[in-house]
Design a protein around this motif. Structure first.
Motif, mmCIF file in Angstrom:
data_model
loop_
_atom_site.group_PDB
_atom_site.id
_atom_site.type_symbol
_atom_site.label_atom_id
_atom_site.label_comp_id
_atom_site.label_asym_id
_atom_site.label_seq_id
_atom_site.Cartn_x
_atom_site.Cartn_y
_atom_site.Cartn_z
ATOM 1 N N GLU A 1 31.183 -5.783 -24.548
ATOM 2 C CA GLU A 1 30.237 -5.123 -23.863
ATOM 3 C C GLU A 1 28.944 -5.913 -23.737
ATOM 4 O OE1 GLU A 1 30.337 -1.784 -22.343
ATOM 5 O OE2 GLU A 1 32.252 -1.013 -23.154
ATOM 6 N N ARG A 2 28.463 -6.443 -24.817
ATOM 7 C CA ARG A 2 27.025 -6.990 -24.698
ATOM 8 C C ARG A 2 27.349 -8.541 -23.935
ATOM 9 N NH1 ARG A 2 23.122 -6.945 -28.680
ATOM 10 N NH2 ARG A 2 21.772 -8.903 -28.888
ATOM 11 N N THR A 3 28.493 -9.225 -24.326
ATOM 12 C CA THR A 3 28.487 -10.390 -23.374
ATOM 13 C C THR A 3 28.749 -10.206 -21.988
ATOM 14 O OG1 THR A 3 29.639 -11.423 -25.320
ATOM 15 C CG2 THR A 3 30.210 -12.386 -23.204
ATOM 16 N N TRP A 4 29.563 -9.310 -21.352
ATOM 17 C CA TRP A 4 29.964 -9.306 -20.072
ATOM 18 C C TRP A 4 28.808 -8.550 -19.403
ATOM 19 C CZ3 TRP A 4 33.213 -11.929 -17.711
ATOM 20 C CH2 TRP A 4 34.158 -12.598 -18.183
ATOM 21 N N PHE A 5 28.279 -7.460 -19.843
ATOM 22 C CA PHE A 5 27.095 -6.769 -19.256
ATOM 23 C C PHE A 5 25.766 -7.508 -19.128
ATOM 24 C CE2 PHE A 5 30.567 -3.569 -18.790
ATOM 25 C CZ PHE A 5 30.411 -3.241 -17.444
ATOM 26 N N ARG A 6 25.479 -7.477 -20.471
ATOM 27 C CA ARG A 6 23.838 -8.048 -20.733
ATOM 28 C C ARG A 6 23.947 -9.423 -20.625
ATOM 29 N NH1 ARG A 6 21.648 -5.390 -25.923
ATOM 30 N NH2 ARG A 6 19.876 -6.264 -25.241
ATOM 31 N N ALA B 1 28.747 -0.054 -37.013
ATOM 32 C CA ALA B 1 29.739 -0.504 -36.061
ATOM 33 C C ALA B 1 29.629 0.297 -34.840
ATOM 34 C CB ALA B 1 30.950 -0.689 -36.688
ATOM 35 N N PHE B 2 29.829 1.686 -35.027
ATOM 36 C CA PHE B 2 29.482 2.783 -33.842
ATOM 37 C C PHE B 2 28.149 2.574 -33.337
ATOM 38 C CE2 PHE B 2 33.853 3.773 -35.068
ATOM 39 C CZ PHE B 2 34.154 4.405 -33.830
ATOM 40 N N GLU B 3 27.143 2.762 -34.025
ATOM 41 C CA GLU B 3 25.556 2.395 -33.259
ATOM 42 C C GLU B 3 25.651 1.315 -32.733
ATOM 43 O OE1 GLU B 3 22.719 3.010 -36.613
ATOM 44 O OE2 GLU B 3 23.524 4.909 -37.033
ATOM 45 N N ALA B 4 26.188 0.117 -32.987
ATOM 46 C CA ALA B 4 25.906 -0.973 -32.235
ATOM 47 C C ALA B 4 26.859 -0.937 -31.046
ATOM 48 C CB ALA B 4 26.560 -2.318 -33.008
ATOM 49 N N TRP B 5 27.921 -0.358 -31.157
ATOM 50 C CA TRP B 5 28.870 -0.217 -29.919
ATOM 51 C C TRP B 5 28.408 0.743 -28.849
ATOM 52 C CZ3 TRP B 5 33.322 3.666 -29.558
ATOM 53 C CH2 TRP B 5 33.925 3.345 -28.292
ATOM 54 N N GLN B 6 27.755 2.040 -29.577
ATOM 55 C CA GLN B 6 27.323 2.692 -28.524
ATOM 56 C C GLN B 6 26.140 2.270 -27.878
ATOM 57 O OE1 GLN B 6 28.825 5.633 -27.379
ATOM 58 N NE2 GLN B 6 30.496 5.032 -28.481
ATOM 59 N N ARG B 7 25.235 1.476 -28.505
ATOM 60 C CA ARG B 7 24.221 1.026 -28.024
ATOM 61 C C ARG B 7 24.575 -0.018 -26.694
ATOM 62 N NH1 ARG B 7 21.929 -0.292 -32.545
ATOM 63 N NH2 ARG B 7 22.833 -2.693 -32.565
ATOM 64 N N GLU B 8 25.317 -0.915 -26.994
ATOM 65 C CA GLU B 8 25.873 -1.766 -26.026
ATOM 66 C C GLU B 8 26.510 -1.094 -24.850
ATOM 67 O OE1 GLU B 8 24.852 -4.723 -25.891
ATOM 68 O OE2 GLU B 8 23.944 -4.783 -27.922
ATOM 69 N N VAL B 9 27.175 -0.038 -25.107
ATOM 70 C CA VAL B 9 27.979 0.648 -23.990
ATOM 71 C C VAL B 9 26.940 1.465 -23.247
ATOM 72 C CG1 VAL B 9 29.258 2.808 -23.343
ATOM 73 C CG2 VAL B 9 30.147 1.280 -25.003
ATOM 74 N N GLU B 10 25.857 1.954 -23.900
ATOM 75 C CA GLU B 10 24.794 2.354 -22.915
ATOM 76 C C GLU B 10 24.054 1.416 -22.245
ATOM 77 O OE1 GLU B 10 24.191 5.561 -22.344
ATOM 78 O OE2 GLU B 10 26.017 5.870 -23.717
ATOM 79 N N HIS B 11 23.849 0.159 -22.729
ATOM 80 C CA HIS B 11 23.219 -0.917 -21.732
ATOM 81 C C HIS B 11 24.094 -1.219 -20.803
ATOM 82 C CE1 HIS B 11 19.774 -2.144 -24.165
ATOM 83 N NE2 HIS B 11 20.623 -2.141 -25.295
ATOM 84 N N SER B 12 25.332 -1.335 -21.083
ATOM 85 C CA SER B 12 26.419 -1.381 -19.701
ATOM 86 C C SER B 12 26.443 -0.542 -18.929
ATOM 87 C CB SER B 12 27.807 -1.578 -20.685
ATOM 88 O OG SER B 12 27.931 -2.629 -21.410
ATOM 89 N N ARG B 13 26.334 0.757 -19.227
ATOM 90 C CA ARG B 13 26.350 1.678 -18.216
ATOM 91 C C ARG B 13 24.924 1.459 -17.153
ATOM 92 N NH1 ARG B 13 28.447 6.036 -22.488
ATOM 93 N NH2 ARG B 13 30.628 6.190 -21.920
ATOM 94 N N ARG B 14 23.822 1.555 -17.986
ATOM 95 C CA ARG B 14 22.835 1.237 -17.235
ATOM 96 C C ARG B 14 22.717 -0.070 -16.295
ATOM 97 N NH1 ARG B 14 20.327 2.827 -21.889
ATOM 98 N NH2 ARG B 14 19.887 0.781 -22.657
ATOM 99 N N ILE B 15 23.137 -1.032 -16.738
ATOM 100 C CA ILE B 15 23.326 -2.322 -15.790
ATOM 101 C C ILE B 15 24.114 -2.060 -14.726
ATOM 102 C CG2 ILE B 15 24.203 -4.594 -15.884
ATOM 103 C CD1 ILE B 15 23.355 -4.785 -18.894
#
Length: 168
Positions: A64-69, A101-115
């Motif tokens: 998620e972090r790589t592709w969206f951010r 793990a889930f906090e990091a994943w959810q944080r990246e998913v939220e960034h992805s959704r915003r982007i």
């Protein structure tokens, strides 16, 4: 913890469908992890593989972090678990916890959704440096759907090996 998974619509516009299928697959990964202890989530599949459910969650945070951010948003940031861009580091969940793990994943998913929501269209492009090519948001969303679907298949086998739970 109980994950709510909403099935994607049967009709709709391209962006709505891509967004819904991506969220469906995100929820599927979370569902595969519901009700398990940290120890269960760290349980590895079979030697020599170190694959675990928690490793998959960590890996998808990196994806998620790589592709969206990094690609679409052009952010110059390291991976979540590796300053050296080593994607394999995320799979090593031997000392990881569900919350980390889930906090990091959810944080990246939220960034992805915003982007994704802020993007003017699916034709917005970013640069994928590993490929040396520009890619569209459309490709990124399709790639993530593919990646989640593939890893959710791994998660099916991992979960069945832990407690016999099948399907989702």
């Amino acid at each position: 913890m109980t994950t709510e998974r909403i099935g994607p619509p049967l009709t709709g516009g391209e962006r709505e469908m891509l967004r819904a299928f991506l969220d469906y697959h995100r929820a599927t990964l979370a569902l595969k992890c519901d009700g398990l202890s940290d120890e269960d989530l760290r349980r590895q599949s079979m030697p020599p593989s170190t694959l675990s459910l928690l490793g998959l969650v960590r890996h998808m945070a990196e994806v998620e972090r790589t592709w969206f951010r990094r690609v679409i948003n052009g952010e110059d940031i390291p991976l979540v678990w590796s300053e050296e861009d080593d994607y394999q580091v995320a799979y090593d969940a031997s000392a990881a916890t569900r919350s980390e793990a889930f906090e990091a994943w959810q944080r990246e998913v939220e960034h992805s959704r915003r982007i994704e929501a802020a993007a003017e269209s699916l034709d917005v492009t970013g640069h994928q440096s590993r490929w040396g090519e520009d890619v569209s948001l459309r490709l990124v969303m399709l790639h993530l759907i593919h990646d989640y679907a593939r890893h959710n298949g791994h998660a099916d086998f991992l979960r069945e090996g832990i407690d016999g739970t099948v399907g989702a």
